[in-house]
Write a protein that holds these residues in place. Structure first.
Motif, PDB file in Angstrom:
ATOM      1  N   GLY A   1     -10.734 137.315  43.341  1.00 43.60           N
ATOM      2  CA  GLY A   1     -10.714 135.455  43.621  1.00 43.60           C
ATOM      3  C   GLY A   1     -10.096 135.689  45.046  1.00 43.60           C
ATOM      4  O   GLY A   1      -9.045 134.669  44.693  1.00 43.60           O
TER       5      GLY A   1
ATOM      6  N   SER B   1      -3.417 126.643  45.683  1.00 42.09           N
ATOM      7  CA  SER B   1      -4.233 127.048  44.881  1.00 42.09           C
ATOM      8  C   SER B   1      -5.101 128.036  44.674  1.00 42.09           C
ATOM      9  O   SER B   1      -6.352 127.944  45.742  1.00 42.09           O
ATOM     10  CB  SER B   1      -4.464 126.392  43.378  1.00 42.09           C
TER      11      SER B   1
ATOM     12  N   ARG C   1      -7.187 130.856  42.112  1.00 44.31           N
ATOM     13  CA  ARG C   1      -7.107 132.102  40.623  1.00 44.31           C
ATOM     14  C   ARG C   1      -7.910 133.555  41.012  1.00 44.31           C
ATOM     15  O   ARG C   1      -8.864 133.490  41.268  1.00 44.31           O
ATOM     16  CB  ARG C   1      -7.955 130.635  39.754  1.00 44.31           C
TER      17      ARG C   1
ATOM     18  N   SER D   1      -8.355 136.990  38.928  1.00 45.43           N
ATOM     19  CA  SER D   1      -9.562 137.173  38.201  1.00 45.43           C
ATOM     20  C   SER D   1      -9.602 139.113  37.306  1.00 45.43           C
ATOM     21  O   SER D   1      -9.303 139.901  39.057  1.00 45.43           O
ATOM     22  CB  SER D   1     -11.015 137.152  37.627  1.00 45.43           C
TER      23      SER D   1
ATOM     24  N   THR E   1       0.348 130.464  36.398  1.00 41.24           N
ATOM     25  CA  THR E   1       0.411 131.128  34.991  1.00 41.24           C
ATOM     26  C   THR E   1      -0.652 132.242  35.148  1.00 41.24           C
ATOM     27  O   THR E   1      -1.715 132.371  35.829  1.00 41.24           O
ATOM     28  CB  THR E   1      -0.596 129.838  34.503  1.00 41.24           C
TER      29      THR E   1
ATOM     30  N   TYR F   1      -5.623 136.676  34.047  1.00 43.34           N
ATOM     31  CA  TYR F   1      -6.209 135.599  35.146  1.00 43.34           C
ATOM     32  C   TYR F   1      -5.210 135.257  35.581  1.00 43.34           C
ATOM     33  O   TYR F   1      -3.932 135.194  35.103  1.00 43.34           O
ATOM     34  CB  TYR F   1      -6.445 134.066  34.625  1.00 43.34           C
TER      35      TYR F   1
ATOM     36  N   GLN G   1      -3.444 132.215  37.438  1.00 42.91           N
ATOM     37  CA  GLN G   1      -3.573 131.122  38.111  1.00 42.91           C
ATOM     38  C   GLN G   1      -2.432 130.895  39.396  1.00 42.91           C
ATOM     39  O   GLN G   1      -1.656 130.560  38.583  1.00 42.91           O
ATOM     40  CB  GLN G   1      -3.667 129.830  37.427  1.00 42.91           C
TER      41      GLN G   1
ATOM     42  N   ASP H   1      -0.808 127.872  41.934  1.00 42.14           N
ATOM     43  CA  ASP H   1      -0.559 126.369  42.463  1.00 42.14           C
ATOM     44  C   ASP H   1       0.902 126.549  43.315  1.00 42.14           C
ATOM     45  O   ASP H   1       1.696 128.322  43.067  1.00 42.14           O
ATOM     46  CB  ASP H   1      -0.475 125.727  41.095  1.00 42.14           C
TER      47      ASP H   1
END
Length: 114
Positions: free
Chosen positions: A8, A17, A19, A21, A68, A79, A81, A83
């Motif tokens: 990712g 951003s 994400r 994995s 996150t 994961y 995330q 941003d």
């Protein structure tokens, strides 16, 4: 044998951003506390975020409000995330247990640059 495969990452502009994995195998994932770590150029690998088997999570202060962490036990995947990315987030990102008792995967490169 535990295997961790991160994916990712990529090149993103500041403020963008991504994400990430991490697919885990060879372990009792749902019972494992998992974490993300990163290693910036010329620096040691550092702990970033953790999510416990209970679902409770923790983030280090510099990424609170921007990153996150989550998990999907059905997919044996954790994961991250990310941003509002900034140039100082440029690093290779790794996942592992908390503490990092498994062998390290290859990581995924995140580059934040305009």
């Amino acid at each position: 044998q535990v295997q961790l495969v991160e994916s990712g990452g990529g090149l993103v502009h500041p403020g963008g951003s991504l994400r990430l994995s991490c697919a885990a195998s060879g372990m009792d994932f749902s019972a494992s506390n998992m974490a993300w770590y990163r290693q910036a150029p010329g620096k040691e690998r550092e702990f970033l975020a953790a999510i416990l088997s209970s679902g409770a999570w923790h983030l280090i202060e510099p990424v609170k409000g921007r990153f996150t962490i989550s998990r999907d036990n059905a997919k044996n995947t954790v994961y991250l995330q990310m941003d509002s990315l900034a140039p100082e987030d440029t690093a290779v990102y790794y996942c592992n247990r908390l503490p990092p008792t498994a062998g390290w995967g290859q990581g995924t490169q995140v580059t934040v640059s305009s």
